[in-house]
Design a protein around this motif. Structure first.
Motif, PDB file in Angstrom:
ATOM      1  N   SER A 248       0.777  -1.266   0.056  1.00  0.00           N
ATOM      2  CA  SER A 248      -0.054   0.074  -0.075  1.00  0.00           C
ATOM      3  C   SER A 248       0.908   1.561  -0.033  1.00  0.00           C
TER       4      SER A 248
ATOM      5  N   HIS B 170       5.239   4.524   0.791  1.00  0.00           N
ATOM      6  CA  HIS B 170       4.667   3.239   1.105  1.00  0.00           C
ATOM      7  C   HIS B 170       5.269   2.670   2.534  1.00  0.00           C
TER       8      HIS B 170
ATOM      9  N   THR C 112      -2.242   0.369  -4.206  1.00  0.00           N
ATOM     10  CA  THR C 112      -1.779  -0.929  -3.928  1.00  0.00           C
ATOM     11  C   THR C 112      -1.086  -1.157  -5.288  1.00  0.00           C
TER      12      THR C 112
ATOM     13  N   ALA D 189      -6.198   2.668  -4.657  1.00  0.00           N
ATOM     14  CA  ALA D 189      -6.847   1.657  -3.812  1.00  0.00           C
ATOM     15  C   ALA D 189      -8.146   1.838  -3.568  1.00  0.00           C
TER      16      ALA D 189
END
Length: 99
Positions: A29, A46, A80, A98
Motif C-alpha cells: 500500500s 509506502h 496498491t 486503492a
C-alpha cells in the motif's frame, strides 16, 4: 462422495486460499508522490514491503514494467502495487488505485 474426489476438492480449495493469501501479502500500500513518464519512473511513499525485504515505511523511486501504468494514476492517489527486485533496481509490475 468418492474419497478421491473429496480429497481433490479439498486440495483445490486449500491451494486456492493459499495463493490468494500470498498474492495479498505481496501487495504494497502506498501513495503516488511523483510521476516521471519520460523516464518511466514513479515515486511511491509506502508502508513495509515484506515481499522486497523492506521492514520500514519509506519513499522510493521505482521503474515501471509498462509505461502505460503511469497513465492510470496521478500524484496524490492512494494505490496498491506489486514490485520486484532486478539488477537494475526495483520495478513496479502492477499498480492500481486503492479502494
Amino acid at each position: 462422495m468418492n474419497p478421491i474426489i473429496r480429497f481433490a476438492a479439498a486440495l483445490a480449495l486449500t491451494l486456492g486460499l493459499t495463493a490468494g493469501a500470498l498474492a495479498q501479502a505481496a501487495s504494497i500500500s502506498g501513495e503516488v508522490k511523483k510521476i516521471d513518464e519520460g523516464a518511466g519512473k514513479i515515486t511511491l511513499k509506502h508502508g513495509p514491503a515484506k515481499s522486497l525485504g523492506m521492514d520500514e515505511p519509506m519513499t522510493m523511486v521505482y521503474r515501471v514494467k509498462d509505461p502505460g501504468m503511469l497513465k492510470q494514476v496521478k500524484v496524490g492517489d492512494k494505490v496498491t502495487f506489486e514490485a520486484e527486485e532486478a539488477a537494475s533496481g526495483y520495478t513496479v509490475t502492477t499498480i492500481q488505485k486503492a479502494k
